[in-house]
Design a protein around this motif. Sequence first.
Motif, short mmCIF file in Angstrom:
data_model
loop_
_atom_site.label_atom_id
_atom_site.label_comp_id
_atom_site.label_asym_id
_atom_site.label_seq_id
_atom_site.Cartn_x
_atom_site.Cartn_y
_atom_site.Cartn_z
N UNK A 156 43.97 34.53 60.91
CA UNK A 156 44.46 33.72 62.01
C UNK A 156 43.42 33.62 63.13
N UNK A 157 42.73 34.72 63.42
CA UNK A 157 41.67 34.68 64.42
C UNK A 157 40.53 33.76 63.98
N UNK A 158 40.20 33.79 62.70
CA UNK A 158 39.14 32.94 62.15
C UNK A 158 39.53 31.46 62.28
N UNK A 159 40.80 31.16 62.01
CA UNK A 159 41.26 29.78 62.11
C UNK A 159 41.11 29.24 63.53
N UNK A 160 41.29 30.09 64.53
CA UNK A 160 41.19 29.66 65.92
C UNK A 160 39.78 29.16 66.27
N UNK A 161 38.79 29.55 65.46
CA UNK A 161 37.42 29.08 65.69
C UNK A 161 37.20 27.70 65.09
N UNK A 162 38.20 27.15 64.40
CA UNK A 162 38.15 25.83 63.76
C UNK A 162 36.98 25.70 62.79
N UNK A 163 36.93 26.58 61.77
CA UNK A 163 35.82 26.55 60.83
C UNK A 163 35.84 25.31 59.95
N UNK A 164 34.71 25.02 59.33
CA UNK A 164 34.61 23.84 58.46
C UNK A 164 35.55 23.93 57.27
N UNK A 220 40.96 24.20 55.84
CA UNK A 220 42.04 24.00 54.87
C UNK A 220 42.18 25.20 53.93
N UNK A 221 41.05 25.72 53.44
CA UNK A 221 41.10 26.89 52.55
C UNK A 221 41.65 28.10 53.28
N UNK A 222 41.19 28.33 54.50
CA UNK A 222 41.65 29.48 55.26
C UNK A 222 43.12 29.35 55.64
N UNK A 223 43.57 28.13 55.88
CA UNK A 223 44.99 27.92 56.16
C UNK A 223 45.82 28.31 54.94
N UNK A 224 45.32 27.99 53.75
CA UNK A 224 45.99 28.42 52.53
C UNK A 224 46.02 29.93 52.40
N UNK A 225 44.93 30.59 52.80
CA UNK A 225 44.91 32.06 52.81
C UNK A 225 45.99 32.60 53.75
N UNK A 226 46.10 32.00 54.93
CA UNK A 226 47.09 32.46 55.90
C UNK A 226 48.50 32.31 55.35
#
Length: 244
Positions: free
Chosen positions: A104-112, A115-121
Amino acid sequence: MTDWTPVADAHGAVGRVPLLLDQVEREAVPEAWDELWDRLCLHGETVSAASFAALPRLAALAPACGQALELASAIVRGTLRHPDGEAALAGCPNELAMLRELVDQWLRTRPADYSRLFGDLLALAGQYHWSASMGDFADDFFAVSCPDCETEVTIAVGDHGCYAAVRDWDQGDTERRPLRPAQVEDMPDPGRWMHATADRDGQQRLAEGIRHVFGRAECPACASVFNIAEAHTTANLPPAIETY
């Protein structure tokens, strides 16, 4: 302390995974990480007993190691592909909570690769079916069954339209009906939480896509109107119990 003697990895081997974990705990060796991926999440999706046994040690590395966080999250995304996956995860709730917070912290940085990280979350929140099926809504399709007439209905959400249709392999999507997106204030969880996360991070296409899949659709065959998210969940697994 895990007894690794009977714990097999994706290749059916025992004993190799703890040695590799020992190695990456000492230093970040690319070859060791490559082999861990191969043994714990083969082809990015095949998990094993060793995958879940390795999660506590990967979680311990994750705050300072992106490789560990990515591999641990990939393992959790594969939970339903292993017969004992959910039971194995029940033994490490603290590790899952920590991994979820890190993602969730990583997503807040709006990485490229948002979408993949959102699936992880989603997977780390226990929403395995959404994790497996949701993309970035550039061109997403879901197959659901109409609750009233059992016709297979294609739900499209993307740049080419947001509609329910009957898919014909020669004619394409026929009898299209526009979707009826949910109002944010009316969405139950997990939809409300998913939308809030995407909206917080400025992912407006994702947020709008979530409104559509948690909205309603008209069946092209019988004209009944049904809840898309409920139909999708019924087709994939019982609803996950989670507190948001």
